[in-house]
Write a protein that holds these residues in place. Structure first.
Motif: not given
Length: 169
Positions: A4-7, A9-10, A37, A41, A43-44
């Motif tokens: 879970d890449l967003p998790a 990162l968080r 990915d 992940a 991009c911002d």
């Protein structure tokens, strides 16, 4: 994508997602991440994207020199600073390579000269041959996994690592 890449990162890419004893190589650091990915992940994050683009251009030069570059182990401040919300100054990476068939005889010498160039590009690169003695690879990955997971002078593992799979999208 097995993670879970967003998790991740968080959480700032922790060494383990679950309890240590419940973890395995498949659900803990280093986290295998494809090119799309990885770029998605961050991009911002203009600094990390700049560093990743610089790394990609550098890898392209190595490929032109006669090397196959399937991936890299990325850690250090690039990953650790996610937890502190500060920007990395460079990418610390162990670059995996194979010498391509038909590469020039002095291809390995190119790694030395390219390494100097990398430092000027904010890439703190080390190299790990995939087509040599397997114990060289095991020793290199083990050493750099520990080195890139902690702060200099500290013995505590602070962050996980990214296993950047450039061949998978």
């Amino acid at each position: 994508m097995p993670h879970d890449l967003p998790a991740l990162l968080r959480k700032g890419f922790p060494p383990y997602i679950e309890a240590e004893r419940a973890s395995s190589p498949m659900n803990s650091s280093p986290y295998r991440i494809s090119r799309s990915d990885l770029f998605g992940a961050f991009c911002d994050d203009t600094v990390r994207i700049f560093l990743l683009e610089t790394f990609e251009k550098f890898a392209g030069r190595l490929e032109a020199d006669g090397f196959d570059i399937p991936g890299a182990l990325i850690g250090g401040g690039f990953v650790r600073r996610l937890g502190t919300q500060t920007q990395p100054k460079d990418i610390d990476a162990l670059v995996f390579y194979r010498v391509k068939e038909g590469a020039p005889e002095d291809a390995i010498n190119q790694l030395v000269s390219r390494n100097r160039e990398a430092r000027e590009l904010r890439l703190d690169i080390r190299f790990c041959p995939l087509d040599a003695d397997p114990f060289t690879m095991i020793k290199s990955v083990s050493f750099f996994s520990v080195l890139y997971s902690k702060k200099e002078g500290d013995l505590t593992i602070r962050n996980g690592l990214i296993l950047y799979d450039r061949q998978r999208d």
